[in-house]
Design a protein around this motif. Structure first.
Motif, mmCIF file in Angstrom:
data_model
loop_
_atom_site.group_PDB
_atom_site.id
_atom_site.type_symbol
_atom_site.label_atom_id
_atom_site.label_comp_id
_atom_site.label_asym_id
_atom_site.label_seq_id
_atom_site.Cartn_x
_atom_site.Cartn_y
_atom_site.Cartn_z
ATOM 1 N N THR A 22 -61.196 64.413 -64.874
ATOM 2 C CA THR A 22 -60.265 63.294 -65.099
ATOM 3 C C THR A 22 -60.455 62.728 -66.497
ATOM 4 O O THR A 22 -59.498 62.419 -67.211
ATOM 5 N N HIS A 36 -55.583 60.546 -59.521
ATOM 6 C CA HIS A 36 -55.509 61.953 -59.122
ATOM 7 C C HIS A 36 -55.282 62.089 -57.631
ATOM 8 O O HIS A 36 -55.047 61.085 -56.935
ATOM 9 N N SER A 70 -63.226 66.330 -55.194
ATOM 10 C CA SER A 70 -64.320 67.233 -54.804
ATOM 11 C C SER A 70 -64.734 66.994 -53.354
ATOM 12 O O SER A 70 -65.039 67.937 -52.628
ATOM 13 N N GLY A 81 -68.513 65.200 -63.636
ATOM 14 C CA GLY A 81 -69.267 65.474 -64.875
ATOM 15 C C GLY A 81 -70.750 65.492 -64.530
ATOM 16 O O GLY A 81 -71.435 66.519 -64.659
ATOM 17 N N GLN A 106 -62.121 70.520 -59.336
ATOM 18 C CA GLN A 106 -61.055 70.832 -60.285
ATOM 19 C C GLN A 106 -61.623 71.757 -61.358
ATOM 20 O O GLN A 106 -62.719 71.540 -61.867
HETATM 21 N N1 ASP Z 1 -63.105 65.843 -60.269
HETATM 22 C C1 ASP Z 1 -63.457 64.600 -59.756
HETATM 23 C C2 ASP Z 1 -63.230 64.403 -58.306
HETATM 24 O O1 ASP Z 1 -63.911 65.058 -57.603
HETATM 25 C C3 ASP Z 1 -63.738 63.438 -60.508
HETATM 26 C C4 ASP Z 1 -63.892 63.590 -61.981
HETATM 27 O O2 ASP Z 1 -62.864 63.898 -62.576
HETATM 28 O O3 ASP Z 1 -64.988 63.387 -62.501
HETATM 29 O O4 ASP Z 1 -62.478 63.612 -57.860
#
Ligand code: ASP
Length: 326
Positions: free
Chosen positions: A47, A97, A168, A192, A209
């Motif tokens: 994100t 998101h 996630s 991250g 992602q």
């Molecule tokens: N990818 C993330 C999620 O699991 C969050 C992030 O972008 O750090 O929602």
């Protein structure tokens, strides 16, 4: 004499002229100062990375800086609540998101905002396929072995995520329900930091992602078992799809998008949407998003209306998947 039709036409044009005057001066000159983009997760995650790539270009178009503020906690819902309550003047926005604006609805019965009622959709920035990832020394070699291993070692394995309701978390809930396993969840403030823990071998696996996984997979610091989309991703040509690898039922793609607090003027939304679209059409922005595996939205999916429809459909899609998990 004026016919009814031309009278109606005249009234409409008069109304249109009046409404043009009704655009507040603040919206006409917008933006006149720095814009804050709230990112609901830690720096270095998907994100954050997508927000930084796109807003750097939007800032040039808008002639004002856009400052990223990482506000973490509660799977992104802390930051999103803050954005929902911010002044609706176009100076506080949020990169939401699939988690903050869909999966959080069934997972947080007391969610302090509603993704559809408390936000004006601005623009979809990227589609982000979901990968099944593991630390590099996790024993299973491929997805079939992964499935068998996770089932046999159900009590021992753990899965990292970015908090309840994050992408996630939600996408691994879907995977875990297909496999009928309940690993121990290890929450982080974003993927991250979760990725750092995976690289360091401190956690076993993660669904996330594609964005910040591509550099790690290519460097061999983590394993990727499969991408949960119908096609392979051009940035990872050697990673099989879940269908190819024997688990066709697991299909998941997330996305990131900009939202403004409800009631932000249509003129401001239009200005921001145009700047976001301009960024998505710029070669360097496209190149960076594509090399990180993102899917750049097709023109028809870039309008605020299309984003509103996406949010509605995603809430409908994820609610039955996640309700039983609560
Ligand atoms: N990818 C993330 C999620 O699991 C969050 C992030 O972008 O750090 O929602």
């Amino acid at each position: 004499m004026m016919s009814i039709r031309s009278l109606a036409g005249a009234c409409l044009s008069a109304f249109a002229a009046l409404s043009a005057f009704a655009v507040p001066a603040s919206a006409q000159n917008y933006p006149t100062r720095t814009i804050t983009m709230i990112v609901p997760f830690a720096a270095g995650g998907p994100t954050d990375v997508i927000s930084r790539i796109v807003t750097a270009h939007m800032a040039q178009t808008l002639g004002q800086s856009i400052v990223i503020e990482n506000v973490v906690g509660a799977g992104g819902t802390t930051a999103t609540t803050r954005a929902a309550r911010a002044a609706n003047d176009g100076y506080t926005l949020v990169t939401g998101h699939m988690g903050t604006h869909a999966a959080s609805v069934p997972l947080y019965p007391k969610l302090a905002y509603h993704p559809e009622k408390d936000f004006e959709p601005v623009a979809l920035l990227a589609g982000t396929p979901i990968l099944i990832l593991a630390r590099k020394d996790f024993p299973p070699k491929d997805l079939k072995e992964f499935v068998a291993y996770v089932k046999t070692n159900a009590e021992k394995v753990n899965a990292a995520h970015a908090g309840i309701g994050s992408v996630s978390h939600a996408s691994c809930e879907l995977l875990n329900s297909i496999l009928d396993v309940k690993p121990v969840g290890v929450p982080f403030n974003g993927t991250g930091p979760a990725m750092n823990a995976l690289v360091a071998g401190q956690v076993d696996y993660m669904c996330d992602q594609i964005v910040n996984a591509v550099p790690q997979i290519n460097a061999g610091t983590i394993k990727a078992y499969a991408v949960a989309t119908p096609e392979r991703n051009p940035s990872l040509p050697n990673v099989p799809t879940t269908a190819e690898a024997g688990l066709p039922a697991f299909q998941a793609q997330a996305w990131n998008a900009i939202f403004a607090p409800k009631g932000t003027s249509p003129a401001i939304i239009a200005t921001l949407n145009a700047a976001a679209i301009k960024a998505l059409d710029e070669d360097n922005v496209r190149k960076r998003l594509l090399e990180l595996g993102s899917v750049i939205p097709a023109p028809a999916n870039r309008t605020p209306e299309a984003l509103a429809t996406l949010v509605k459909n995603e809430i409908a899609k994820w609610t039955p998947v996640l309700k039983p998990a609560t």
